[in-house]
Design an enzyme around this catalytic site. Structure first.
Site, PDB file in Angstrom:
ATOM      1  N   LYS A  16      40.365  33.410  48.938  1.00 24.27           N
ATOM      2  CA  LYS A  16      40.826  34.088  50.154  1.00 24.27           C
ATOM      3  C   LYS A  16      39.693  34.266  51.163  1.00 24.27           C
ATOM      4  CE  LYS A  16      42.333  37.792  47.969  1.00 24.27           C
ATOM      5  NZ  LYS A  16      42.124  37.541  46.522  1.00 24.27           N
ATOM      6  N   ARG A  91      47.521  45.493  48.007  1.00 25.65           N
ATOM      7  CA  ARG A  91      47.364  45.117  46.606  1.00 25.65           C
ATOM      8  C   ARG A  91      48.316  45.883  45.699  1.00 25.65           C
ATOM      9  NH1 ARG A  91      41.805  43.147  46.803  1.00 25.65           N
ATOM     10  NH2 ARG A  91      41.134  42.295  44.816  1.00 25.65           N
ATOM     11  N   ARG A 130      30.609  32.480  40.538  1.00 23.43           N
ATOM     12  CA  ARG A 130      30.237  33.291  41.703  1.00 23.43           C
ATOM     13  C   ARG A 130      29.291  34.408  41.286  1.00 23.43           C
ATOM     14  NH1 ARG A 130      35.098  35.773  45.251  1.00 23.43           N
ATOM     15  NH2 ARG A 130      34.970  37.545  43.874  1.00 23.43           N
ATOM     16  N   ARG A 136      27.439  40.555  42.774  1.00 26.49           N
ATOM     17  CA  ARG A 136      28.566  41.479  42.633  1.00 26.49           C
ATOM     18  C   ARG A 136      28.705  41.866  41.171  1.00 26.49           C
ATOM     19  NH1 ARG A 136      33.948  39.786  45.852  1.00 26.49           N
ATOM     20  NH2 ARG A 136      34.752  41.045  44.139  1.00 26.49           N
ATOM     21  N   ARG A 148      40.407  42.653  36.101  1.00 25.24           N
ATOM     22  CA  ARG A 148      40.892  42.456  37.477  1.00 25.24           C
ATOM     23  C   ARG A 148      42.109  41.537  37.496  1.00 25.24           C
ATOM     24  NH1 ARG A 148      35.545  40.365  39.561  1.00 25.24           N
ATOM     25  NH2 ARG A 148      36.571  39.835  41.518  1.00 25.24           N
TER      26      ARG A 148
END
Ligand code: ADP
Length: 193
Positions: A16, A91, A130, A136, A148
């Site tokens: 996204k 969400r 990532r 992160r 998640r």
């Protein structure tokens, strides 16, 4: 004047953020990523950031009222734009209802929800990768990533059905080159605006 209000939808790691960068250039919309907004608050150690961090580090959702308030502030602070790309929001169903109500109060509405379709195995692979470079905390731990994805399945996926009932949900294949996915998105969005 009617604005273009797009919801960029899909599981964590579906691309996204990557696609939003290209889309804002092409369609001249304001990109609003709730994840980015939370990370900005965390970076500045604000009370909002400290609260959000408690949830984010565990792979949980930040409470709706906190998220909705932050989102509204961002929209209200940027009224003179052609529209918005909402990334990572809504969400949950309460967030979707709040967004609809908020836009309705400004005589606006959701133009469309565009979902990037990517399967779970591919997502775990992308997020772990990532995590090697993103700094992160929520990307560097496989357990948090699984959490998640679970939260996405339990609370977020239904937002697709919610907008589907308004005939506003659309899906494209989210695996392939960044350029190919962008082209698919543009074809779809051109038909919506
Ligand atoms: P990703 O989509 O890759 O998981 P984001 O940057 O969109 O990453 O979100 C990171 C985290 O921020 C989420 O796991 C969640 O804790 C929090 N968050 C982001 N958007 C929302 C939202 N709309 N509602 C609740 N929590 C959110």
């Amino acid at each position: 004047m009617k604005k273009t209000n797009l919801i960029l939808f899909g599981p964590p790691g579906s691309g996204k953020g990557t696609q939003a960068k290209y889309l804002v250039d092409k369609y001249e919309l304001l990109h609003i990523s709730t994840g980015d907004l939370f990370r900005y608050e965390i970076g500045n150690a604000t009370p909002l950031g400290l609260k959000a961090k408690e949830y984010m580090d565990k792979g949980q959702l930040v409470p709706d009222e906190v998220t909705i308030g932050m989102l509204k502030n961002k929209v209200d602070a940027n009224p003179d734009v052609k529209g918005y790309i909402f990334d990572g929001f809504p969400r949950t169903i309460p967030q979707a209802e709040a967004l609809d109500k908020f836009l309705d109060s400004q005589e606006q509405s959701v133009t469309g929800l565009v979902a990037l379709d990517v399967d779970d195995d591919e997502i775990v692979k992308r997020l772990l990768k990532r995590g090697e470079t993103s700094n992160r905390p929520d990307d560097s731990n496989e357990e948090v990533i699984r959490k998640r994805i679970e939260v996405y399945g339990n609370e977020t996926a239904v937002v697709y059905d919610y907008y589907d009932r308004q005939n506003a949900s659309h899906k494209i294949e989210g695996v392939g080159s960044i350029e190919d996915i962008f082209a698919r998105l543009c074809q779809l969005i051109d038909g919506l605006i």
